[in-house]
Design an enzyme around this catalytic site. Structure first.
Site, mmCIF file in Angstrom:
data_model
loop_
_atom_site.group_PDB
_atom_site.id
_atom_site.type_symbol
_atom_site.label_atom_id
_atom_site.label_comp_id
_atom_site.label_asym_id
_atom_site.label_seq_id
_atom_site.Cartn_x
_atom_site.Cartn_y
_atom_site.Cartn_z
ATOM 1 N N ASP A 187 0.804 -1.217 0.000
ATOM 2 C CA ASP A 187 0.000 0.000 0.000
ATOM 3 C C ASP A 187 0.840 1.272 0.000
ATOM 4 O O ASP A 187 1.665 1.484 0.885
ATOM 5 C CB ASP A 187 -0.915 -0.013 1.221
ATOM 6 C CG ASP A 187 -1.958 1.093 1.188
ATOM 7 O OD1 ASP A 187 -2.233 1.602 0.086
ATOM 8 O OD2 ASP A 187 -2.490 1.431 2.254
ATOM 9 N N GLU A 213 -0.963 4.085 -0.056
ATOM 10 C CA GLU A 213 -2.029 5.047 0.207
ATOM 11 C C GLU A 213 -2.402 5.125 1.685
ATOM 12 O O GLU A 213 -1.604 5.594 2.500
ATOM 13 C CB GLU A 213 -3.247 4.698 -0.657
ATOM 14 C CG GLU A 213 -4.259 5.816 -0.771
ATOM 15 C CD GLU A 213 -5.673 5.371 -0.452
ATOM 16 O OE1 GLU A 213 -6.570 6.209 -0.566
ATOM 17 O OE2 GLU A 213 -5.883 4.211 -0.048
ATOM 18 N N ARG A 218 -1.130 -0.614 -4.259
ATOM 19 C CA ARG A 218 -2.222 0.359 -4.238
ATOM 20 C C ARG A 218 -1.642 1.758 -4.389
ATOM 21 O O ARG A 218 -0.858 2.213 -3.565
ATOM 22 C CB ARG A 218 -3.046 0.260 -2.952
ATOM 23 C CG ARG A 218 -4.214 1.243 -2.950
ATOM 24 C CD ARG A 218 -5.301 0.906 -1.949
ATOM 25 N NE ARG A 218 -4.891 1.067 -0.569
ATOM 26 C CZ ARG A 218 -5.741 1.084 0.469
ATOM 27 N NH1 ARG A 218 -7.048 0.932 0.249
ATOM 28 N NH2 ARG A 218 -5.298 1.214 1.700
ATOM 29 N N GLU A 267 -15.536 2.098 -2.797
ATOM 30 C CA GLU A 267 -15.605 2.645 -1.447
ATOM 31 C C GLU A 267 -16.162 4.064 -1.411
ATOM 32 O O GLU A 267 -16.213 4.672 -0.342
ATOM 33 C CB GLU A 267 -14.207 2.631 -0.812
ATOM 34 C CG GLU A 267 -13.163 3.408 -1.595
ATOM 35 C CD GLU A 267 -11.747 3.212 -1.077
ATOM 36 O OE1 GLU A 267 -11.575 2.606 -0.012
ATOM 37 O OE2 GLU A 267 -10.807 3.670 -1.752
ATOM 38 N N ASP A 299 -14.391 3.642 4.352
ATOM 39 C CA ASP A 299 -14.461 4.846 3.526
ATOM 40 C C ASP A 299 -15.870 5.066 2.993
ATOM 41 O O ASP A 299 -16.332 6.209 2.880
ATOM 42 C CB ASP A 299 -13.465 4.750 2.365
ATOM 43 C CG ASP A 299 -12.162 5.482 2.656
ATOM 44 O OD1 ASP A 299 -12.212 6.658 3.048
ATOM 45 O OD2 ASP A 299 -11.091 4.875 2.515
ATOM 46 N N ASP A 302 -6.822 3.538 10.319
ATOM 47 C CA ASP A 302 -6.162 4.233 9.221
ATOM 48 C C ASP A 302 -7.004 5.449 8.869
ATOM 49 O O ASP A 302 -7.903 5.824 9.619
ATOM 50 C CB ASP A 302 -5.910 3.311 8.022
ATOM 51 C CG ASP A 302 -7.195 2.852 7.338
ATOM 52 O OD1 ASP A 302 -8.293 3.306 7.740
ATOM 53 O OD2 ASP A 302 -7.111 2.036 6.416
#
Length: 745
Positions: free
Chosen positions: A293, A295, A361, A450, A478, A649
């Site tokens: 990831d 992000e 990602r 999301e 999200d 997160d």
């Protein structure tokens, strides 16, 4: 500085924060020297691309796409403004779903339903198309975590059961510093139960197995299992795939639902010596895929941060990433695991992949980065930069094909709003392929479903990438944050925990699976589910997360390698293909249900309930933000207000900040009440982190605490934050923190 950081840590900070990072001219771009040097001296080495060619391509990409990027962000703001005005005039949606949907079509939020189609993505690996199993998401900025996650393709079931609450501590507790044979017996019993269900014997049960043997002849290798004094076989002889023997240890490979299980038979092992058949361990094929990831789980706010992220991805793609660390006083080196070698039932050698299939990602379309400036001196799209550089790094794997055996690059793209933004991402990938000399559709796209506009238009979204898609995944965290922000003006929202139980969220999850199946993803792509957020609650995970494969999802997110090993059991208990076949002709829930989140009746709230909800959200925001801003930790176990560790997160932070922002907007709470709550919760968060030597307390100096002020701003300014995202405020705060540390040095 000595009060906050050790000498070694101070030296590292100096290196990271004070290294000169001037701009260099590259074609029409200005590029930070750290990034330019990394590209030219590390990434391009071994590739058939010259630096001049790459920078020319990058310049062309920026010139071609940045105006569109900015226009798409303006469209988000325009649509939100229109929706806000509608709610001001009409109130909540519930009583007027048809009128509301027609309005969304008029403004272009909803598009026409796409005609039926089947995706046609080619050259996908079997981990995508054939094998159902857990999926890990890991911050690629941490090399050790990235390596651990990739190596989590295989995990010890003994360790996962013994070391977690999957087995009750009450009757068989873990003992500090020593092995508890009573707990060990409980692990043996659990494994025997699993084996009886998945690999049943022709006679008897695994609790009574006393020996495993391999018998070889010229034509066939057989697995012989002794139950008490009787020799028997597996009911399904095809489940036995092969074996190997090393240093007196027998490794037996079994297969079920396309997932492997390895029995380790070693009577000389301290654990094997306690087992009647010498079963020293059972190794379960666990994390089939891993998302490295760039992000939500990382903190990367400048060029040097991004280089650290890209360097780890490059090392994974070149298979030379390693990390040295100390454990129990010993220096250890973590490397990528090799493939696992066996002898098949016909006596021939073969191998099984030892590592999870890696995806990366990228960042979405929102954030801009000054790591690169365009011809006007403006920061460019961070997601655009991620696209070309992560692809460039992945080209090293295309040469050796140790990750993707089919020559594909898997990029997961988050936080896209509707078909236009997905088409934009696809257009960028098309140009990157052409510029870097790649075969069309080499870059595959995974879509995070999301955001509200994406889930409402999911079929049209998939249509935009019909030849490129490999993955759709629900991100309920999200998605909840975006729901709250989108209906901000409709009225006060329910408390956070009650929102999770509403039927709109179940409809969202169902639509993702059913529409995915209708578009032909079965056997062709992944349909995924979101994260288990309680990493210390494995018993509850085993009880609840089986619902994901039962829903027809062939992958689901887990927070750790241990959780992956335990969640893998669900994909033995459930045949996902059968579940998908059952759901193939189901009707998807209508938009009226997807848009059915009810508003709160303020009269139903007591002062105590309001205070509790406010404190709960404020504590969660502070606990996450203080690590993000002060220490650069993007995802970690953060104790909640009840001291239960949760994986936090930016998505979880988005929900909490949006709930407070909504209640502020509708007068459920006041700004002074929010401030006072944050002050109270800062004391609690400080206390929860008292044993962290790097932690900087907030409560004693809230005015000068960058982290406290950033956390408070997320709540007070959540109404105007684009789509309710936390990134803009967090990035500014982290940059300010790095600048202040730099001045101290």
């Amino acid at each position: 500085m000595s009060d906050i950081y050790t000498k070694q840590e101070t030296l590292q900070i100096k290196k990271e924060f004070t290294s000169p990072d001037i701009y260099l001219e590259r074609e029409t771009l200005k590029v930070r020297s750290s990034l330019a040097n990394f590209i030219e001296t590390e990434v391009l080495q071994g590739l058939d691309i010259k630096a001049e060619q790459f920078w020319q391509s990058f310049s062309t990409l920026v010139a071609k796409h940045m105006d569109t990027n900015r226009a798409l962000l303006q469209e988000r703001a325009y649509l939100q403004q229109k929706i806000d005005l509608w709610h001001k005039s009409n109130g909540p949606i519930v009583a007027k779903p048809e009128i509301y949907c027609n309005f969304l079509r008029e403004i272009g939020y909803l598009v026409a339903e796409a005609k039926d189609f089947t995706i046609s993505t080619e050259k996908l690996d079997p981990e995508i198309t054939k094998i159902s199993g857990p999926q890990l998401v890991v911050p690629i900025s941490n090399a050790r975590y990235a390596l651990n996650a990739t190596n989590a393709r295989w995990g010890s079931l003994y360790d996962a059961l013994y070391g977690t609450d999957a087995i009750s501590q009450k009757d068989a507790p873990k003992l500090a510093g020593e092995y508890n044979p009573i707990r060990g017996e409980a692990v043996f019993d659990y494994v025997a139960m699993f084996m009886d269900k998945i690999f049943p014997l022709q006679k008897g049960h695994y609790t009574d197995v006393t020996a495993y043997e391999i018998k070889e002849n010229k034509q066939k290798v057989n697995l012989i299992i002794t139950v008490k004094n009787t020799k028997t076989h597996l009911q399904d002889s095809m489940a036995f795939r092969g074996f190997r023997e090393e240093d007196g240890v027998l490794y037996i490979l079994l297969e079920h639902n396309k997932l492997h299980v390895e029995l380790v038979v070693d009577r000389s092992n301290p654990i094997g010596n306690l087992h009647p058949a010498g079963l020293a361990d059972i190794i379960v094929e666990s994390a089939i895929t891993v998302i490295q990831d760039c992000e939500d789980s990382v903190v990367a706010v400048d060029a040097q941060d991004k280089v650290a992220v890209y360097r780890n991805w490059l090392g994974l793609m070149k298979t030379n990433l390693q990390e040295t660390f100390e454990k129990n006083g010993r220096k250890l080196v973590r490397l990528l695991n090799p493939d696992r070698q066996y002898i098949s039932t016909d006596g021939k050698p073969f191998s099984v992949k030892g590592r999870a299939l890696m995806m990366v990602r990228n960042v979405g379309h929102l954030m801009m980065t000054d790591a690169v400036l365009d011809t006007k001196g403006m920061a460019i799209g961070e997601g655009l930069m991620d696209g070309i550089i992560t692809t460039l790094c992945a080209m090293h794997d295309l040469k050796q094909q140790k990750n993707s055996k089919t020559g594909s690059i898997y990029i997961v793209k988050p936080k896209m709003h509707g078909p236009k933004e997905v088409a934009f991402a696809a257009a960028i990938f098309t140009d990157i392929e052409e510029m870097l000399g790649l075969i069309p559709n080499t870059i595959k796209i995974g879509i995070m479903d999301e955001e509200r506009r994406t889930s409402a238009n999911l079929k049209a979204v998939i249509k935009e990438v019909v030849e490129r898609i490999f993955f759709i995944n629900t991100g309920f965290l999200d998605r909840t944050g975006d729901e709250i922000h989108t209906v901000m003006m409709a009225g006060p929202v329910l408390p956070k925990e009650k929102i999770k139980a509403e039927r709109w969220l179940a409809a969202y999850e169902d639509r993702n699976v059913i529409i995915g199946l209708q578009c032909g993803l079965m056997g062709r792509a992944q349909i995924g589910k979101g994260m288990w957020t309680q990493p210390d609650s494995m018993y509850d995970m085993l009880e609840q997360k089986i619902s994901h494969p039962q829903a027809g999802a062939n992958c689901a997110w887990v927070p750790s390698p241990t959780a992956a090993t335990l969640h893998a059991l669900h994909y033995h208990y459930v045949d996902v293909q059968q579940m998908q076949e059952r759901r193939l002709n189901e009707a998807s829930p209508p938009l009226s249900v997807l848009f059915s989140m009810p508003m709160l009746e303020p009269a139903h709230l007591t002062v105590g309930k309001i205070c509790n909800e406010l404190d709960n959200n404020a504590q969660g925001i502070l606990g996450y933000v203080v690590r993000w801003v002060d220490q650069g930790i993007g995802c970690s176990k953060v104790p909640d207000i009840h001291n239960i560790s949760l994986m936090e997160d930016r998505a979880t932070c988005r929900i909490s900040s949006q709930v407070i922002a909504n209640w502020l907007k509708h007068g459920i709470v006041s700004e002074i009440e929010v401030l006072n709550s944050f002050k109270r919760m800062a004391i609690i968060v400080d206390d929860q982190n008292v044993n962290d030597p790097l932690y900087q307390p907030m409560a004693t100096n809230i005015e000068d605490s960058i982290a406290f002020q950033a956390a408070l701003a997320l709540a007070l300014k959540g109404n105007t934050a684009p789509s309710g995202y936390t990134e803009p405020i967090l990035h500014v705060a982290r940059c300010k923190m790095k600048s202040s540390v730099n001045k101290l040095l």
